[in-house]
Enzyme design. Sequence first.
Site, short mmCIF file in Angstrom:
data_model
loop_
_atom_site.label_atom_id
_atom_site.label_comp_id
_atom_site.label_asym_id
_atom_site.label_seq_id
_atom_site.Cartn_x
_atom_site.Cartn_y
_atom_site.Cartn_z
N VAL A 166 0.84 -1.20 0.00
CA VAL A 166 0.00 0.00 0.00
C VAL A 166 0.87 1.24 0.00
O VAL A 166 0.62 2.21 -0.75
CB VAL A 166 -0.96 0.01 1.21
CG1 VAL A 166 -1.90 1.21 1.11
CG2 VAL A 166 -1.74 -1.29 1.30
N ASP A 167 1.92 1.25 0.82
CA ASP A 167 2.85 2.37 0.85
C ASP A 167 3.51 2.56 -0.51
O ASP A 167 3.67 3.68 -1.00
CB ASP A 167 3.92 2.15 1.91
CG ASP A 167 3.42 2.36 3.33
OD1 ASP A 167 2.39 3.04 3.49
OD2 ASP A 167 4.05 1.86 4.26
N ILE A 168 3.93 1.46 -1.11
CA ILE A 168 4.63 1.54 -2.39
C ILE A 168 3.71 2.09 -3.48
O ILE A 168 4.09 2.99 -4.24
CB ILE A 168 5.17 0.15 -2.78
CG1 ILE A 168 6.26 -0.29 -1.79
CG2 ILE A 168 5.71 0.16 -4.21
CD1 ILE A 168 6.64 -1.75 -1.89
#
Length: 381
Positions: A166-168
């Site tokens: 999700v961060d990526i």
Amino acid sequence: MQPLENIKVLDLSRVLAAPTGTMLLGDLGAEVIRIEHPEGSDSMREWGPFSNGQSTYYLSANRNKKSITLDLKLESEREKFKKLVKDADIIIENFKTGDMEKLGVHYKELQKVNPSIIHIAVTGFGQTGPLASEPGFDPVIQAMSGLMDITGAIDGEPTRVGVPIVDILTSHYVVIGALAALRQRDLTGKGQFIDLSLFDVQLSSMANVTSAYLNAGYISKRLGNQHNNIAPYQAFKCKDGLIMICAGTDSQFVKLCNMLDRSEWIQDERFKTNVLRKTHENLLADMINEITFTKNREDWLGLLQEYKIPGGQVLTVAEALEHPQTKARNLIGEIEHPTYGNIKFIKNPLQFSELNIDYKNAPPILGEHNEILSELEDDNY
């Protein structure tokens, strides 16, 4: 010349999503100034394993940046920040919703200093909605978006993806949003505020899974290495490990049958179409596994390439980094830092015909470039 060479980014973010986004902007030539509290505000610096005293987690998201320290709770420090804003193009932060307002450095206030400023706020759930004030962490978003529910073994529990996906993904939207806002500013002369939510990003990244539910009422299941809609499309057992085989079309299935020396499967009523193969998927997988287990991964890989069937060995991280394709693409780079020495990293995957990405700055030590603050002009904004 780098495409973002004249763009200045003030990076007030921490951990992974927004910092990775600002790193990518730095890769494209932007001057990225990372701003942290004098005592440090990024817990990622404390996460091991370490190399020469530096967190390898931190190193993965902070190349091509400078680092200064400011305590935005102090009026004098906020004034310094506003002086930086005056000459900046983009502010990127991931404070909890409302925190920038409490500090008095929210978008409307900063707009007074620089009307053309672009402000990107990355939060867990966005600026609106019942969860707007809640913190957002990658595993929590994976859980709440449905991603974990469709990930893992068929008879196992919902499983988190092995990287902070999700961060990526959010970091990529940071870059997309920044570039789009810069282009719009070129046309209109106006800056703007961008509200970017991890939850929104992951839900929008569920692709065929959400489309299947919204348009057909179909609820995707947890299928391990199998595919929700295609068969055979999974990992199969070999003597020395696993190999992924993706026969995504009827013609590819015909090739697979011939490769496995099972041409009779082509006319088998259970396997003639993808819908039928999906219906009898487990039986078909068992039949294929009986055959693939007779050879090593490398043997099957050669045959897959010969028959032009998509497939690849299931590699460890070490094997992937040592793979000839990785070396041929020159994907591993090195940067030297004057204090903690040499670090290796995976390069930006964009390979331009008319641009060489410049990896000029190793991830900075906290406050390494505080001389920037002493160079601020004593002017009124």
